[in-house]
Design a protein around this motif. Structure first.
Motif, PDB file in Angstrom:
ATOM      1  N   ASP A   1      -7.747 134.413 -11.134  1.00 53.91           N
ATOM      2  CA  ASP A   1      -8.209 133.240 -11.885  1.00 53.91           C
ATOM      3  C   ASP A   1      -7.112 132.639 -12.748  1.00 53.91           C
ATOM      4  OD1 ASP A   1     -10.774 133.371 -10.905  1.00 53.91           O
ATOM      5  OD2 ASP A   1     -11.490 134.684 -12.495  1.00 53.91           O
TER       6      ASP A   1
ATOM      7  N   GLU B   1     -11.835 126.157 -20.735  1.00 51.36           N
ATOM      8  CA  GLU B   1     -11.367 125.235 -19.690  1.00 51.36           C
ATOM      9  C   GLU B   1     -10.709 123.960 -20.230  1.00 51.36           C
ATOM     10  OE1 GLU B   1     -11.441 125.714 -16.378  1.00 51.36           O
ATOM     11  OE2 GLU B   1     -12.497 127.639 -16.432  1.00 51.36           O
TER      12      GLU B   1
ATOM     13  N   ALA C   1      -3.881 124.088 -11.256  1.00 61.03           N
ATOM     14  CA  ALA C   1      -3.900 125.075 -12.345  1.00 61.03           C
ATOM     15  C   ALA C   1      -3.655 124.374 -13.687  1.00 61.03           C
ATOM     16  CB  ALA C   1      -2.830 126.138 -12.107  1.00 61.03           C
ATOM     17  N   ARG C   2      -4.510 124.674 -14.664  1.00 60.12           N
ATOM     18  CA  ARG C   2      -4.309 124.149 -16.024  1.00 60.12           C
ATOM     19  C   ARG C   2      -3.064 124.786 -16.607  1.00 60.12           C
ATOM     20  NH1 ARG C   2      -7.109 126.232 -20.030  1.00 60.12           N
ATOM     21  NH2 ARG C   2      -8.237 127.711 -18.738  1.00 60.12           N
TER      22      ARG C   2
ATOM     23  N   ARG D   1      -6.859 129.085 -11.799  1.00 54.63           N
ATOM     24  CA  ARG D   1      -7.357 127.975 -12.614  1.00 54.63           C
ATOM     25  C   ARG D   1      -6.472 127.710 -13.833  1.00 54.63           C
ATOM     26  NH1 ARG D   1     -12.759 130.015 -11.965  1.00 54.63           N
ATOM     27  NH2 ARG D   1     -13.081 130.131 -14.198  1.00 54.63           N
TER      28      ARG D   1
ATOM     29  N   GLN E   1      -5.349 129.709  -2.678  1.00 55.43           N
ATOM     30  CA  GLN E   1      -6.317 129.303  -3.690  1.00 55.43           C
ATOM     31  C   GLN E   1      -5.603 129.390  -5.033  1.00 55.43           C
ATOM     32  OE1 GLN E   1      -9.922 131.609  -3.689  1.00 55.43           O
ATOM     33  NE2 GLN E   1     -10.734 130.518  -5.453  1.00 55.43           N
TER      34      GLN E   1
END
Length: 303
Positions: A61, A217, A158-159, A109, A106
């Motif tokens: 993640d 987020e 991705a942040r 995040r 993938q």
């Protein structure tokens, strides 16, 4: 912060098992996250840099990079070789991780990099927020610039978060462990004039900011990793507070020439000059500091 779903954080060489990495790993695991370290050798809960290069990033993640050769190691003389190690331990590991994130089937995040307030120009008077300019006046500001540039992944979902950390205070490592002996002997004191700003953060808050950035987020961009009262702390104030926490006098100032003799001119700048840094965006992002004040932070560490 919000509870993030279970995920694996991946941290850089020396990053996962270093002073900050240990504290962050403990915090993330206590919050139900799985953590995998990237290290020289693979093993349980870790992958090697070689595996990362060949097999790519395992599904995760978030990725955190805390890598970096200890700049203020008094046993290492400043030389071209050492300065190259300082650069490659930060910039090259960051490039490697950024490349792995860019190539991942993938994408994670979040992608968090911890750098330093050395980005901002040392000044006795200027106050810096995350929007202040910096990055091009001495070895360390240029290092942070190229380090942060290495983390950029154009078009990645991705942040990206960069935490510019002050001097990290905590038990079993960091700045305090190098200072305790002289202070315990009553030989501690301010460095040089003692008037220079001393940007600091408690290790639990640095780990807390990284965890907050991973779980929330909405957090992205630059966050200053310094305590809210840090802009009011000078090197002299810090010496007095540490001595008081230890019940010792802070009597013996260390002259500037001695600091330069031990650390060399480049590193002496970090100790004899400093930056007044405000955690403006960090506070606006909703992070609540556990140790906003120096007396409380030092009491926790040495009390």
């Amino acid at each position: 912060g919000e509870r993030g779903p279970e995920g694996s954080g991946v941290s850089g060489r020396g990053g996962g098992t270093g002073f900050v990495g240990r504290a962050l790993t403990q915090l993330l695991r206590s919050r139900g996250h799985q953590v995998t370290h990237v290290s020289r050798q693979g093993g349980t809960d870790r992958i090697s840099w070689e595996e990362l290069s060949h097999s790519g990033l395992p599904p995760c993640d978030a990725v955190v990079n805390l890598a970096g050769e200890n700049v203020l190691n008094p046993f290492r003389r400043w030389s071209d070789a050492f300065s190259r190690e300082v650069i490659s331990s930060r910039v090259e590991t960051t490039k490697t991780l950024a490349k792995a994130i860019a190539a991942a089937e993938q994408a994670p995040r979040a992608w968090v990099l911890v750098t330093g307030v050395g980005y901002y120009r040392p000044s006795p008077t200027a106050e810096y927020t995350e929007d202040s300019p910096g990055g091009d006046f001495d070895f360390f500001s240029r290092l942070v610039s190229s380090w942060e540039a290495a983390a950029l992944i154009p078009g990645s979902p991705a942040r990206g978060v960069v935490v510019r950390s002050g001097v990290v205070l905590g038990q079993d490592g960091g700045a305090i462990s190098q200072m305790l002996l002289p202070f315990r002997l009553g030989l501690g004191g301010p460095l040089g004039s003692g008037l220079q700003p001393f940007p600091w953060i408690h290790i639990r808050d640095l780990s807390g900011i990284v965890c907050h950035a991973l779980e929330k987020e909405s957090v992205q961009g630059i966050l200053n990793g310094v305590a809210p009262s840090s802009p009011a702390t000078s090197n002299g104030t810090f010496a007095q507070e540490l001595a008081a926490a230890l019940g010792r006098p802070a009597l013996v100032p260390v002259p500037a020439w001695a600091v330069r003799a031990v650390f060399g001119a480049e590193r002496a700048v970090m100790l004899l000059e400093g930056q007044r840094v405000l955690p403006k965006r960090t506070l606006e992002s909703g992070y609540h500091f556990i140790f906003p004040d120096l007396a409380g932070a030092l009491k926790d560490i040495v009390g």
